[in-house]
Design a protein around this motif. Structure first.
Motif, PDB file in Angstrom:
ATOM      1  N   UNK B  13     -77.777 -88.364  19.667  1.00 41.75           N
ATOM      2  CA  UNK B  13     -77.203 -87.381  18.749  1.00 41.75           C
ATOM      3  C   UNK B  13     -76.739 -86.178  19.556  1.00 41.75           C
ATOM      4  N   UNK B  14     -75.802 -85.454  18.988  1.00 42.04           N
ATOM      5  CA  UNK B  14     -75.319 -84.231  19.627  1.00 42.04           C
ATOM      6  C   UNK B  14     -76.258 -83.079  19.301  1.00 42.04           C
ATOM      7  N   UNK B  37     -94.758 -87.848  19.502  1.00 40.08           N
ATOM      8  CA  UNK B  37     -93.649 -87.707  20.433  1.00 40.08           C
ATOM      9  C   UNK B  37     -94.194 -87.790  21.858  1.00 40.08           C
ATOM     10  N   UNK B  38     -93.423 -88.433  22.723  1.00 41.54           N
ATOM     11  CA  UNK B  38     -93.832 -88.590  24.119  1.00 41.54           C
ATOM     12  C   UNK B  38     -92.687 -88.202  25.044  1.00 41.54           C
ATOM     13  N   UNK B  85     -85.619 -81.797  22.369  1.00 43.45           N
ATOM     14  CA  UNK B  85     -86.170 -82.859  21.522  1.00 43.45           C
ATOM     15  C   UNK B  85     -85.987 -84.241  22.139  1.00 43.45           C
ATOM     16  N   UNK B  86     -85.233 -84.334  23.213  1.00 41.23           N
ATOM     17  CA  UNK B  86     -85.043 -85.624  23.873  1.00 41.23           C
ATOM     18  C   UNK B  86     -86.394 -86.149  24.349  1.00 41.23           C
ATOM     19  N   UNK B 107     -81.829 -89.528  22.781  1.00 36.84           N
ATOM     20  CA  UNK B 107     -81.006 -88.821  23.761  1.00 36.84           C
ATOM     21  C   UNK B 107     -80.223 -87.754  23.024  1.00 36.84           C
ATOM     22  N   UNK B 108     -80.163 -86.550  23.586  1.00 34.96           N
ATOM     23  CA  UNK B 108     -79.430 -85.449  22.966  1.00 34.96           C
ATOM     24  C   UNK B 108     -78.241 -85.099  23.852  1.00 34.96           C
ATOM     25  N   UNK B 109     -77.044 -85.201  23.297  1.00 36.61           N
ATOM     26  CA  UNK B 109     -75.824 -84.853  24.023  1.00 36.61           C
ATOM     27  C   UNK B 109     -75.546 -83.360  23.892  1.00 36.61           C
ATOM     28  N   UNK B 110     -75.094 -82.737  24.991  1.00 34.18           N
ATOM     29  CA  UNK B 110     -74.803 -81.298  24.904  1.00 34.18           C
ATOM     30  C   UNK B 110     -73.581 -81.027  24.030  1.00 34.18           C
TER      31      UNK B 110
END
Lengths: 114, 110
Positions: B13-14, B37-38, B85-86, B107-110
């Motif tokens: 997600x972005x 969460x890990x 949060x990734x 995965x968090x996209x910038x």
């Protein structure tokens, strides 16, 4: 500071050697657990202990052994009988072992067998 | 026997976008449900838990989850994702005999 400590963080051993992973908690929890984590497989239960001097096998106990001589400590030995021991090992504890009890986790030990 | 399924292995997600991670459970009685969460190479941290009562549960770090008995689901949500949060997220059912899902990597996209 209350919590669960695992040592060491990284462990390397030669094939055929036994190795012991440490887990200590100062939360005064009755129950303690050992899990194995492999990529894409979530957590699998190895052994758990509900009280001192008592423990039960989990889903993948073969090749592992544990002891619970003190409330605070639950060491895990990975024996030479474990066919594929390289993994990330997590220790957890909970106040009791009921369905509603939250498990609290240590930081883990990564074991690599060469 | 109780079990948990997390259908999504990996989600991207972005940053700033909303997030929903899916969790379906199988349990014979009223379930006790957890989200952990890990971060890479770390232990699991509890985000939130559901035992009974209000089906919308608030957790730490701005996360919430909704229990839907009719759908056997306990999906995790966050309105606006931050780069921090990734991580990998695990849904679990039960307590003493806790069963974990296989996890969803975020995965968090910038």
């Amino acid at each position: 500071d209350g919590g669960i400590t695992q040592s060491p963080k990284y462990l390397f051993r030669k094939e055929g050697q036994n190795v012991t992973l440490s887990c200590e908690q100062n939360l005064n929890h009755d129950a303690m657990y050992w899990y194995r984590q492999d990529p894409g497989q979530g957590l699998r239960l190895i052994y758990y202990s509900q009280i001192v001097n008592d423990f039960q096998k989990g889903d993948i106990a073969e090749g592992y052994s544990v002891s619970r001589e003190k409330k605070e400590s639950f060491p895990l030995t990975v024996t030479s009988a474990q066919k594929n021991p390289t993994a990330f090992y997590l220790c957890a504890s909970s106040p009791r072992s009921g369905s509603s009890d939250t498990q609290y986790f240590g930081p883990g030990t990564r074991l690599t067998v060469l | 026997a109780q079990s948990v399924t997390q259908p999504d292995i990996h989600i991207t997600v972005s940053e700033g976008a909303s997030l929903e991670l899916r969790c379906n459970y199988s349990y014979g009685a009223t379930p006790y449900l957890f989200w952990y969460v890990q971060s890479p190479g770390q232990g699991l941290q509890l985000l939130l838990k559901y035992f009974s009562g209000d089906t919308l549960v608030q957790g730490i770090k701005g996360f919430e989850a909704e229990f839907k008995r009719s759908q056997s689901s306990f999906n995790l949500r966050k309105p606006s994702v931050h780069w921090s949060d990734a991580a990998e997220y695990f849904c679990a059912v039960g307590g003493g005999d806790m069963r974990f899902g296989a996890g969803t990597r975020l995965t968090v996209k910038p």
